[in-house]
Design a protein around this motif. Structure first.
Motif: not given
Length: 704
Positions: A551-555, A557-559, A592
């Motif tokens: 999973s990645v963030t909006e930018t 980057d890996s969560r 989560d």
């Protein structure tokens, strides 16, 4: 002790409030007019009365008379009241501390600074209580704690200066004296002060084998780590109200335990079942569950201590069972020293009991006696469980157990001979072996004639694949798809891989695994089917499953799960095939924490990882500072590190006076590795010190 009389004049009334049966509280409210006489309590049983500047005789007022005035609990003094204070300081304290106003304490108050006829005896009634207390201290001494516990503290100091190794010959006579002491109280005192309860009978083996009862007795990780340290931390969090029991239960119920972890006792509830937890439940709660159960709800200052015992538990109960390297032992030592030091500083000396101290000896013990799982008590406790459930009429129990043990040992020897002479009666093809049960698979994997690394287990059935799936199978196997070929597919519910884990691992449909591709990249997949695909009379073991992506963030980057530093993954809903040999190990997917009941992403619980992504340099052991040390200090912003030269150390406040060293802006030609002392002296707390700096002084510069 220094005693000083200081007097101050106030133009506002002083209110004396009855705080309890024998205590009165003095307060100075805003100025207000009052014509009442001034009454100031100098002790629970005495008051002095004044009016204006003329003194009245010292009078004693019975407490019950004051308590009877329920309608007027407060006594208001006149608006022009002057009084003095009897202040004390500790003469044996360090001068820099003794001269600080924080180390000045008020022993009592005097109603006026105008002494009648300048007669010093007028102060005697006010000094009476202080003098009497000093006399009592001289006669009776200070009343200390009556605890019989012996606490092992000062870990920060001992991390820098380890204790000398104890010589057995120096303590044998002390042990004998304690052994021969008949008076219980004296025996208890001697044992508490020395740490010995007597001379063990095992000392008789010293002459024959050199068996040292101080160095050669091992510690049991089951009792030390799980039943004492882990249980102590968890119970403290719950009893102090630091954690919510209900919130822990909700998260604990969401842990997707694997079949191996379910094969035993599981931690289910801290609300109803915590009192029944055994060592196995406490160990499984600590690792692998607690990072995801307690993460985000345990305060940071407490979590910094808890995560250390999690890593220690992981190393002892998981990683170390495959063997220990020198780096592993050094990492364990660093974790233990940091854990014990922070435990003492966060929880206090009363948490530094002998079981916490025992951790210090584990690294050396592992070097001498190998991994703790070779001698811990789990095996013996399970054997005791077998004794308890054994049928008996409770008569001549010793004889009954002796007979049953003789029979068990004989049958064990006999069955071992029978099994060793058995021949495997199974048909197999290259790349495909099937066993009906897990026990049969284990036997086949251990057979001396031929070893099978991957064995299908359970009921098998023939199935078929779609055209798209057949194409995908040929792609995974890197085979060219022929126009005409024969293909048969056998499906099984599980597969046993003898080279995985401790004594092999059984992978089942529905479990999540880490899969490695040709480039060594790891990904998560869920096993939906286990297949043996026969192409042109050659079998290939494949697994069909659902792929998960990070999973990645909006930018972009890996969560990352902050508490465990493990990644979040999301289901791609795409089907993949992969060879069984690409399976690395099992993982668990924890929903989560912010969306437990409707998750769209999961935290990867990599509970079978073979090593911790840490090195000993990354684990900072709290530094014991001394004047003259050049240390590295963590900055308040970001991860900047500064050099600081310690000038003095304050052990009461755990701070240091330091000079920082930085680059000299006036001489840009000087090498960047040279640092010059800055002008201002600053105060640094011990917790900001990362350790001793590497380098040396050359002239007035520090060269790193």
């Amino acid at each position: 002790m220094c005693i000083e009389l200081s007097f101050h004049k106030y133009s506002q009334p002083i209110v004396v409030t009855r705080h309890s049966r024998n205590a009165y509280v003095y307060s100075i409210p805003p100025a207000q007019k009052s014509s009442a006489s001034s009454i100031v309590s100098t002790s629970p049983q005495s008051v002095a009365v004044e009016k204006g500047d003329d003194w009245f005789e010292f009078a004693t007022v019975v407490i019950s008379e004051l308590q009877a005035s329920s309608s007027s609990p407060d006594i208001v003094l006149s608006s022009e009241t002057t009084f003095g204070a009897i202040e004390v300081s500790i003469a044996t304290m360090k001068k820099s501390d003794r001269c600080s106003t924080e180390e000045v304490y008020v022993s009592g108050f005097v109603p006026s600074y105008l002494l009648p006829n300048k007669c010093p005896i007028s102060l005697d009634p006010f000094l009476e209580i202080l003098v009497k207390e000093l006399e009592d201290l001289f006669v009776n001494g200070a009343q200390g704690s009556e605890s019989t516990h012996y606490y092992y503290g000062n870990y920060r100091y001992h991390s820098r200066y380890p204790s000398d190794e104890r010589d057995l010959n120096m303590f044998v006579q002390t042990m004998k004296d304690i052994e021969c002491e008949d008076r219980p109280t004296v025996h208890a005192t001697m044992a508490r002060e020395s740490g010995f309860t007597g001379l063990s009978i095992l000392h008789r083996l010293y002459a024959a084998y050199g068996f040292n009862i101080i160095k050669d007795l091992t510690f049991d990780a089951m009792h030390d780590v799980t039943l004492n340290i882990i249980h102590h931390h968890l119970l403290r969090y719950l009893e102090a109200g630091i954690l919510s029991r209900n919130e822990i239960d909700v998260r604990l119920a969401a842990i997707p335990w694997t079949s191996e972890l379910k094969d035993g006792r599981l931690p289910t509830s801290v609300t109803k079942r915590l009192g029944f937890w055994k060592a196995e439940e406490l160990q499984k709660f600590c690792y692998p569950a607690s990072e995801y159960v307690l993460g985000g709800i345990l305060p940071d200052d407490e979590y910094h201590v808890w995560i250390l015992i999690v890593r220690i538990t992981e190393m002892i109960f998981q990683i170390g069972r495959s063997g220990w390297s020198d780096d592993d032992i050094q990492l364990l030592k660093q974790l233990i020293l940091r854990h014990n030091t922070l435990t003492e500083e966060v929880e206090g000396l009363k948490s530094c009991v002998v079981t916490l101290h025992n951790l210090i000896h584990y690294p050396e013990e592992i070097k001498r006696f190998s991994s703790p799982d070779n001698y811990w008590c789990y095996t013996f406790e399970r054997a005791v469980h077998g004794y308890v459930v054994r049928s008996s009429n409770n008569r001549n129990m010793e004889l009954s157990f002796s007979n049953s043990e003789c029979l068990r040992e004989f049958l064990k020897f006999h069955s071992g001979n029978v099994q060793s002479s058995m021949k495997l009666n199974t048909s197999f093809f290259p790349g495909y072996v099937h066993a009906s049960t897990i026990s049969e698979a284990v036997t086949m994997a251990k057979h001396r004639d031929v070893a099978y690394q991957s064995i299908l287990v359970g009921g098998k059935k023939y199935t078929s694949l779609s055209t798209h799936e057949v194409t995908e199978v040929f792609r995974v196997l890197k085979k060219q798809q022929l126009k005409h070929f024969t293909l048969a597919v056998i499906q099984a519910p599980s597969i046993y891989m003898s080279q995985h884990g401790f004594g092999g691992t059984l992978y089942r449909v529905g479990e999540h695994v880490l899969v490695s591709d040709d480039a060594g990249e790891l990904s998560v997949a869920k096993i939906d089917a286990i297949l043996a695909v026969n192409i042109e009379e050659e079998y290939h073991l494949l697994l069909k499953g659902e792929e998960y992506a990070q999973s990645v963030t909006e930018t972009g980057d890996s969560r990352i799960h902050t508490s465990s530093e493990n990644p979040f993954v999301e289901s791609t809903s795409s089907m993949i095939f992969f060879p069984c040999k690409s399976i690395v190990r099992k993982v668990m997917l924890f929903p989560d924490p912010d969306h437990l009941h409707d998750p769209y992403m999961y935290v990867v619980i990599d509970h079978q990882r073979p090593f911790i992504p840490l090195n000993k340099e990354a684990v900072i052991v709290p530094h014991f500072p001394e004047a003259g040390d050049m240390v590295c200090v963590r900055g308040t912003i970001g991860n900047e590190v500064y050099f600081a030269h310690i000038q003095s150390v304050n052990k009461n406040s755990n701070t240091c006076q330091v000079y920082f060293y930085g680059n000299d802006p006036g001489h840009p030609s000087i090498s960047a590795s040279k640092y010059k002392r800055l002008k201002l002296q600053e105060t640094v707390h011990w917790s900001s010190i990362l350790g001793t700096a590497k380098g040396q002084f050359i002239g007035h510069y520090w060269v790193a």
